[in-house]
Scaffold this motif. Structure first.
Motif, short mmCIF file in Angstrom:
data_model
loop_
_atom_site.label_atom_id
_atom_site.label_comp_id
_atom_site.label_asym_id
_atom_site.label_seq_id
_atom_site.Cartn_x
_atom_site.Cartn_y
_atom_site.Cartn_z
N ASP A 26 0.82 -1.21 0.00
CA ASP A 26 0.00 0.00 0.00
C ASP A 26 0.85 1.26 0.00
O ASP A 26 0.45 2.29 -0.51
N ASP A 27 2.03 1.18 0.60
CA ASP A 27 2.89 2.36 0.74
C ASP A 27 4.13 2.27 -0.17
O ASP A 27 5.21 2.73 0.19
N ALA A 28 3.96 1.71 -1.36
CA ALA A 28 5.08 1.57 -2.29
C ALA A 28 5.56 2.94 -2.78
O ALA A 28 4.74 3.83 -3.02
N THR A 29 6.86 3.07 -2.91
CA THR A 29 7.44 4.27 -3.50
C THR A 29 7.13 4.29 -4.99
O THR A 29 6.84 5.33 -5.56
N PHE A 30 7.24 3.12 -5.62
CA PHE A 30 6.83 2.99 -7.01
C PHE A 30 6.38 1.57 -7.29
O PHE A 30 6.76 0.63 -6.61
N SER A 31 5.53 1.45 -8.29
CA SER A 31 5.01 0.16 -8.76
C SER A 31 5.05 0.17 -10.27
O SER A 31 4.87 1.21 -10.91
N HIS A 32 5.27 -1.00 -10.82
CA HIS A 32 5.26 -1.11 -12.28
C HIS A 32 4.84 -2.53 -12.65
O HIS A 32 5.04 -3.47 -11.89
N THR A 33 4.26 -2.66 -13.83
CA THR A 33 3.74 -3.93 -14.32
C THR A 33 4.41 -4.31 -15.62
O THR A 33 4.75 -3.44 -16.43
N GLY A 34 4.58 -5.60 -15.82
CA GLY A 34 5.14 -6.09 -17.07
C GLY A 34 4.51 -7.40 -17.47
O GLY A 34 3.86 -8.08 -16.66
#
Length: 140
Positions: A26-34
């Motif tokens: 919930d408190d991610a600095t960043f998220s990315h999907t691949g």
């Protein structure tokens, strides 16, 4: 790889069946999907940085796919904790295959490196080094 490769195969199966750090932050600095369209693998990597904005404090991943992609994401989530964004950026395919400990066929390399590519692209987006990338694709 010799006799020790059975141990690594078991380790891959264990990480696939019992993934470490699976879920969302919930408190991610960043998220990315691949995604890896040729195999159907999808992975989202969430990274929380330490207060220095450089050291990876925690990594979680979610998604689904083949045993290699999911085990690689699980193993990578453990390995990245405590490393810096610079160390993440320096990781290459050989680092991933060494981490997995087994020979990976050319067809499966894209599965093995998906989580690394997603984490690297997420870091580049966060640092402003990459613009406008919605989803990392291993086919690119």
């Amino acid at each position: 790889m010799g006799g020790g490769s059975d141990m690594y195969r078991q380790q891959i199966l264990d990480h696939y069946k019992n993934p470490r750090n699976y879920g969302e932050l919930d408190d991610a600095t960043f998220s990315h999907t691949g995604e890896n369209p040729s195999c159907g693998d999808t992975i989202t990597v969430d990274v929380r940085l330490d207060d220095d904005d450089e050291t990876i404090e925690y990594v979680a991943f979610s998604g689904d796919g083949c045993a290699i992609s999911q085990a690689s994401a699980s193993m990578l989530s453990e390995r990245l904790q405590g490393t810096t964004l610079e160390e993440l950026e320096a990781m290459d395919t050989e680092d991933i295959t060494e981490m997995l400990g087994v020979d990976i066929s050319p067809m499966r390399i894209k599965c093995a490196v998906l989580a690394r590519q997603v984490a690297q692209d997420g870091a580049k987006l966060y640092e402003g080094e990459l613009d406008d990338l919605d989803v990392t694709k291993t086919e690119d």
